[in-house]
Design a protein around this motif. Structure first.
Motif, PDB file in Angstrom:
ATOM      1  N   GLN A 126      12.180  -0.684   2.893  1.00  0.00           N
ATOM      2  CA  GLN A 126      11.276  -0.564   1.745  1.00  0.00           C
ATOM      3  C   GLN A 126      10.271  -1.718   1.732  1.00  0.00           C
ATOM      4  OE1 GLN A 126      13.197  -0.672  -2.084  1.00  0.00           O
ATOM      5  NE2 GLN A 126      11.411   0.131  -3.155  1.00  0.00           N
ATOM      6  N   MET A 127      10.766  -2.922   2.040  1.00  0.00           N
ATOM      7  CA  MET A 127       9.872  -4.084   2.064  1.00  0.00           C
ATOM      8  C   MET A 127       8.847  -3.961   3.182  1.00  0.00           C
ATOM      9  SD  MET A 127      10.406  -5.925  -0.470  1.00  0.00           S
ATOM     10  CE  MET A 127       9.098  -7.004   0.071  1.00  0.00           C
ATOM     11  N   LEU A 128       9.278  -3.505   4.337  1.00  0.00           N
ATOM     12  CA  LEU A 128       8.346  -3.374   5.460  1.00  0.00           C
ATOM     13  C   LEU A 128       7.252  -2.357   5.128  1.00  0.00           C
ATOM     14  CD1 LEU A 128      10.777  -3.569   8.510  1.00  0.00           C
ATOM     15  CD2 LEU A 128       9.164  -5.299   7.737  1.00  0.00           C
ATOM     16  N   GLY A 129       7.617  -1.330   4.347  1.00  0.00           N
ATOM     17  CA  GLY A 129       6.607  -0.366   3.897  1.00  0.00           C
ATOM     18  C   GLY A 129       5.576  -1.018   2.988  1.00  0.00           C
ATOM     19  N   LYS A 130       6.043  -1.890   2.074  1.00  0.00           N
ATOM     20  CA  LYS A 130       5.127  -2.620   1.190  1.00  0.00           C
ATOM     21  C   LYS A 130       4.210  -3.534   2.001  1.00  0.00           C
ATOM     22  CE  LYS A 130       6.808  -4.551  -2.568  1.00  0.00           C
ATOM     23  NZ  LYS A 130       7.767  -5.209  -3.508  1.00  0.00           N
ATOM     24  N   PHE A 131       4.778  -4.199   3.009  1.00  0.00           N
ATOM     25  CA  PHE A 131       3.966  -5.112   3.820  1.00  0.00           C
ATOM     26  C   PHE A 131       2.888  -4.345   4.582  1.00  0.00           C
ATOM     27  CE2 PHE A 131       8.061  -7.780   4.158  1.00  0.00           C
ATOM     28  CZ  PHE A 131       7.812  -8.366   2.937  1.00  0.00           C
ATOM     29  N   LYS A 132       3.262  -3.156   5.048  1.00  0.00           N
ATOM     30  CA  LYS A 132       2.293  -2.339   5.791  1.00  0.00           C
ATOM     31  C   LYS A 132       1.134  -1.942   4.880  1.00  0.00           C
ATOM     32  CE  LYS A 132       2.069   1.742   8.793  1.00  0.00           C
ATOM     33  NZ  LYS A 132       2.817   2.886   9.359  1.00  0.00           N
ATOM     34  N   THR A 133       1.451  -1.580   3.645  1.00  0.00           N
ATOM     35  CA  THR A 133       0.403  -1.233   2.682  1.00  0.00           C
ATOM     36  C   THR A 133      -0.472  -2.453   2.381  1.00  0.00           C
ATOM     37  OG1 THR A 133       1.841   0.432   1.681  1.00  0.00           O
ATOM     38  CG2 THR A 133      -0.021  -0.313   0.368  1.00  0.00           C
TER      39      THR A 133
END
Length: 318
Positions: A126-133
């Motif tokens: 979930q965090m990696l998804g936020k970082f990608k955004t």
């Protein structure tokens, strides 16, 4: 987005390990005597401000990072007034560069940690998804980009009264909630990344009360606690879309959408959790949870009185 020492943090091009840029600008390190000051990383290893660098190609370093640092340095010369005149998009890019620099450093260290952190960032999808955004909007630092009717963050600029302020520089970050604060002399910038200004709107009345006022350091600590806690219970991640363009366009236009139909924007406010956050910020004054929650439904405030009006504090007795 690649977390290695061989790829530029901004454009991703392949580079050698000698191509680096400081996470905290050299002007800041010189002005506040930071070069040899130590920083404790999540894996319990220790580094110093001047050792804290991230991979960056020459083109991004010369054409994007250095001009940004120069712009902030010039503004900081006139302290609060100068920082307030900055385009908030530039403040977003500057805070974003430092935040992302800390993130890249931590993720690289997690590949060969001194001690594996209890909750490794790299193992949280979930965090990696936020970082990608976030990485998508950070590209505004090198790609001509206009945010249609939003800024991808909430920025607060506070002024500190000199009477009991003996801290020339301070910074705090929370990687998982994407919150960052930095103190440059009498100016404190607090920023929640990737919320499209929602927390700024929620705290707008309080922020208006502080505008053009010199705050006692304990009031600054409380304001930071409120922003950091709001970031902690913030529960949505914006989506960003590049608006279809024409061949002759000179910049990308980004629109944004937040799913507030299937998701609550904020999780419920919990006084005890907020008290823990405030207690952490109030450590220099030795104010503990029992003092903060003397009235369990109304945590202590140094910013406002019982009527919600601004509370003036010149000096604070511990």
């Amino acid at each position: 987005m690649q977390f290695t020492d061989e790829n530029c943090f901004l454009c991703g091009t392949t580079i050698t390990k000698e191509h680096r840029t400081p996470v905290f600008g050299e002007w800041m390190q010189d002005k506040y005597n930071l070069r040899n000051k130590e920083l404790l990383m999540l894996d319990k290893s220790v580094t110093t401000f001047d050792q804290l660098t991230i991979p960056c190609c020459d083109q991004c370093h010369l054409n994007h990072v250095l001009p940004l640092e120069s712009e902030i340095e010039d503004a900081a010369k006139t302290e609060y007034d100068g920082i307030c005149t900055l385009d908030q998009k530039r403040i977003f890019q500057w805070i974003g560069k430092m935040y992302y620099g800390m993130l890249v450093t931590e993720l690289i260290k997690e590949k060969d940690p001194l001690i594996m952190p209890e909750n490794p960032v790299s193992e949280n999808p979930q965090m990696l998804g936020k970082f990608k955004t976030f990485y998508q909007v950070l590209q505004s630092l090198r790609v001509p980009m206009k945010f249609s009717d939003f800024l991808p963050c909430s920025v607060f600029i506070l002024q500190v009264a000199p009477t009991e302020d003996d801290l020339p520089f301070e910074y705090q970050d929370e990687l998982t909630t994407m919150c960052f604060s930095i103190k440059l002399g009498p100016v404190v910038i607090v920023c929640k990344l990737l919320d499209n200004g929602i927390i700024r709107n929620v705290l707008n009345r309080l922020y208006k009360l502080t505008e053009d006022r010199e705050l006692h350091p304990i009031q600054v600590a409380e304001f930071k606690a409120r922003v950091f806690y709001a970031a902690y219970i913030f529960n949505v991640v914006p989506d960003y879309f590049i608006r279809p363009g024409k061949p002759e366009d000179e910049q990308l236009i980004l629109d944004s959408l937040i799913d507030d139909i299937t998701n609550e924007v904020f999780n419920p406010f919990e006084p005890l959790a907020y008290a823990h956050m405030l207690e952490e910020m109030l450590k220099p004054w030795s104010i503990r949870e029992k003092d903060i929650l003397e009235n369990p439904q109304k945590p202590i405030s140094f910013l406002t009185d019982d009527n919600g009006e601004f509370k003036t504090i010149k000096q604070f007795a511990k």
